[in-house]
Design a protein around this motif. Structure first.
Motif, PDB file in Angstrom:
ATOM      1  N   VAL A 228      50.196  23.466  67.966  1.00 47.83           N
ATOM      2  CA  VAL A 228      49.232  23.654  69.045  1.00 47.83           C
ATOM      3  C   VAL A 228      48.614  22.310  69.386  1.00 47.83           C
ATOM      4  O   VAL A 228      48.110  21.597  68.507  1.00 47.83           O
ATOM      5  CB  VAL A 228      48.120  24.648  68.638  1.00 47.83           C
ATOM      6  CG1 VAL A 228      47.099  24.795  69.766  1.00 47.83           C
ATOM      7  CG2 VAL A 228      48.724  26.002  68.294  1.00 47.83           C
ATOM      8  N   TYR A 246      43.642  24.622  74.406  1.00 48.36           N
ATOM      9  CA  TYR A 246      44.803  24.743  73.540  1.00 48.36           C
ATOM     10  C   TYR A 246      46.079  24.949  74.353  1.00 48.36           C
ATOM     11  O   TYR A 246      46.075  25.598  75.395  1.00 48.36           O
ATOM     12  CB  TYR A 246      44.636  25.935  72.591  1.00 48.36           C
ATOM     13  CG  TYR A 246      43.365  25.924  71.788  1.00 48.36           C
ATOM     14  CD1 TYR A 246      43.299  25.256  70.567  1.00 48.36           C
ATOM     15  CD2 TYR A 246      42.222  26.582  72.245  1.00 48.36           C
ATOM     16  CE1 TYR A 246      42.138  25.245  69.819  1.00 48.36           C
ATOM     17  CE2 TYR A 246      41.047  26.573  71.505  1.00 48.36           C
ATOM     18  CZ  TYR A 246      41.011  25.910  70.297  1.00 48.36           C
ATOM     19  OH  TYR A 246      39.855  25.899  69.570  1.00 48.36           O
ATOM     20  N   LYS A 247      47.165  24.412  73.839  1.00 47.86           N
ATOM     21  CA  LYS A 247      48.466  24.602  74.462  1.00 47.86           C
ATOM     22  C   LYS A 247      49.534  24.605  73.372  1.00 47.86           C
ATOM     23  O   LYS A 247      49.579  23.699  72.533  1.00 47.86           O
ATOM     24  CB  LYS A 247      48.758  23.483  75.465  1.00 47.86           C
ATOM     25  CG  LYS A 247      50.102  23.619  76.169  1.00 47.86           C
ATOM     26  CD  LYS A 247      50.345  22.454  77.124  1.00 47.86           C
ATOM     27  CE  LYS A 247      51.714  22.582  77.807  1.00 47.86           C
ATOM     28  NZ  LYS A 247      51.970  21.426  78.715  1.00 47.86           N
ATOM     29  N   VAL A 248      50.379  25.627  73.388  1.00 47.40           N
ATOM     30  CA  VAL A 248      51.495  25.681  72.435  1.00 47.40           C
ATOM     31  C   VAL A 248      52.559  24.681  72.874  1.00 47.40           C
ATOM     32  O   VAL A 248      52.964  24.663  74.047  1.00 47.40           O
ATOM     33  CB  VAL A 248      52.093  27.093  72.379  1.00 47.40           C
ATOM     34  CG1 VAL A 248      53.310  27.129  71.449  1.00 47.40           C
ATOM     35  CG2 VAL A 248      51.045  28.093  71.911  1.00 47.40           C
ATOM     36  N   LEU A 297      43.559  29.808  65.884  1.00 48.22           N
ATOM     37  CA  LEU A 297      44.644  29.368  66.765  1.00 48.22           C
ATOM     38  C   LEU A 297      45.506  30.552  67.201  1.00 48.22           C
ATOM     39  O   LEU A 297      45.963  30.604  68.350  1.00 48.22           O
ATOM     40  CB  LEU A 297      45.507  28.331  66.063  1.00 48.22           C
ATOM     41  CG  LEU A 297      44.887  26.950  65.860  1.00 48.22           C
ATOM     42  CD1 LEU A 297      45.826  26.061  65.063  1.00 48.22           C
ATOM     43  CD2 LEU A 297      44.551  26.309  67.197  1.00 48.22           C
ATOM     44  N   GLU A 298      45.735  31.493  66.290  1.00 44.32           N
ATOM     45  CA  GLU A 298      46.488  32.686  66.659  1.00 44.32           C
ATOM     46  C   GLU A 298      45.738  33.470  67.722  1.00 44.32           C
ATOM     47  O   GLU A 298      46.340  33.952  68.698  1.00 44.32           O
ATOM     48  CB  GLU A 298      46.735  33.553  65.428  1.00 44.32           C
ATOM     49  CG  GLU A 298      47.561  34.789  65.729  1.00 44.32           C
ATOM     50  CD  GLU A 298      48.014  35.511  64.472  1.00 44.32           C
ATOM     51  OE1 GLU A 298      49.186  35.369  64.093  1.00 44.32           O
ATOM     52  OE2 GLU A 298      47.186  36.230  63.873  1.00 44.32           O
ATOM     53  N   GLU A 300      43.650  32.255  69.904  1.00 51.52           N
ATOM     54  CA  GLU A 300      43.614  31.486  71.160  1.00 51.52           C
ATOM     55  C   GLU A 300      44.967  31.422  71.851  1.00 51.52           C
ATOM     56  O   GLU A 300      45.032  31.316  73.082  1.00 51.52           O
ATOM     57  CB  GLU A 300      43.125  30.058  70.877  1.00 51.52           C
ATOM     58  CG  GLU A 300      41.670  29.947  70.452  1.00 51.52           C
ATOM     59  CD  GLU A 300      40.708  30.125  71.627  1.00 51.52           C
ATOM     60  OE1 GLU A 300      41.164  30.148  72.784  1.00 51.52           O
ATOM     61  OE2 GLU A 300      39.498  30.227  71.376  1.00 51.52           O
ATOM     62  N   THR A 301      46.056  31.468  71.083  1.00 50.43           N
ATOM     63  CA  THR A 301      47.377  31.210  71.659  1.00 50.43           C
ATOM     64  C   THR A 301      48.341  32.385  71.581  1.00 50.43           C
ATOM     65  O   THR A 301      49.348  32.403  72.290  1.00 50.43           O
ATOM     66  CB  THR A 301      48.042  30.017  70.954  1.00 50.43           C
ATOM     67  OG1 THR A 301      48.312  30.373  69.584  1.00 50.43           O
ATOM     68  CG2 THR A 301      47.144  28.781  71.009  1.00 50.43           C
TER      69      THR A 301
END
Length: 319
Positions: A228, A246-248, A297-298, A300-301
């Motif tokens: 991420v 955030y960006k994967v 993070l999970e 958010e993405t």
């Protein structure tokens, strides 16, 4: 009827990250025994035999709601366990009893046969030392910012002057309180003029400041790599989660393999890496958190990190 081997989860009561993994295991019908070493006593008992029984060790771990044969554990998820402090005892008795718990309960858990550790606590401990991480990362070909660990004020001043722009980082996260207020020590800019003789008390970590454009949090689970990109104007993005976007993204395959190999060097099967990108889009190594956070993070993405952990724990071995 075949009884499934249980997954053991060692963590504190308030752990939403562990909750997500346990919920995934529950949907698969995988038996889970969750416990916290701090509950040793009526709410947590353990017995293990050595030398006189076929298994080694042979015995059980019990909580108010679960019982498991420790020799049958398929995996142990060592998340956020707490050790008891025994505040009700005298200082000497508390120190003695705490030591017995760590070496008794800890020693039993560390010795489980045929069990996948995610991660083994002793290997976590070995991997937590930042100077060791930096040395291994450099030997493995990662770009490591110039770094000094020292308690020599003259050496520190010379290093900071040489680097021009540098930061101070803690060598190890440590709970720190002033009265009832919990304090955090962030990555901060530092100059040679700020250094005085108080530096002699303990080694400190100073590092050249990378002219970064973004941070990367990379979560490795077995052979799976989740990356991420974290964008902000902050030197230390942990200071304000509301300021982050955030960006994967995908790391190059060679970098993914290198991070997996880094974990293997320490005998780990999971970890959270912090990297950063400079203005030329070059990757710089910052650190490994062998038991780092990833739950937010999970959320958010949408990355399936909890599923990856459940896969690993259910399988009981790395693929």
């Amino acid at each position: 009827m075949t009884v499934q081997r249980p997954v053991l989860v060692a963590t504190e009561a308030d752990d939403t990250t562990a909750d997500a993994v346990i919920a995934e295991l529950n949907t698969r019908g995988v038996p889970v025994v969750r416990f916290d070493p701090a509950d040793i006593g009526e709410d947590l008992t353990v017995s293990a035999r050595f030398g006189s029984s076929p298994g080694c060790p042979a015995g059980q771990i019990r909580t108010p709601s679960r019982t498991a044969d420790i020799g049958e554990a398929r995996s142990l998820y060592w998340r956020r366990p707490r050790w008891p402090t025994f505040d009700q005892l005298t200082t000497a008795d508390a120190r003695f009893t705490s030591s017995q718990v760590r070496h008794g309960l800890g020693g039993i858990l560390y010795s489980l046969p045929g069990c996948l550790f995610v991660n083994h606590p002793l290997r976590n401990h070995a991997a937590e030392h930042k100077p060791t991480q930096l040395a291994v990362a450099q030997r493995m070909g990662f770009t490591v910012p110039p770094t000094l660990v020292s308690n020599d004020p003259d050496a520190v001043r010379a290093f900071l002057t040489e680097q021009g722009e540098a930061v101070y980082k803690v060598l190890c996260w440590t709970p720190y309180r002033q009265g009832e207020v919990g304090m955090s020590v962030w990555t901060e800019p530092v100059t040679a003029e700020e250094i005085d003789d108080s530096v002699r008390v303990a080694p400190h970590l100073f590092q050249a400041r990378v002219d970064k454009t973004a941070d990367l949090r990379v979560v490795v689970v077995g052979q799976r790599v989740f990356t991420v990109r974290i964008d902000s104007d902050l030197l230390d993005w942990r200071r304000d989660y509301n300021a982050l976007s955030y960006k994967v993204v995908d790391l190059p395959n060679r970098m993914q393999r290198a991070l997996i190999e880094f974990l293997a060097h320490f005998g780990l099967c999971s970890g959270s890496f912090d990297l950063c990108l400079d203005r030329q889009q070059n990757l710089h190594w910052l650190e490994l958190n062998s038991n780092g956070q990833w739950g937010w993070l999970e959320a958010e993405t949408g990355l399936p990190v909890a599923t990856a952990f459940a896969d690993l724990l259910e399988r009981g071995e790395q693929s």
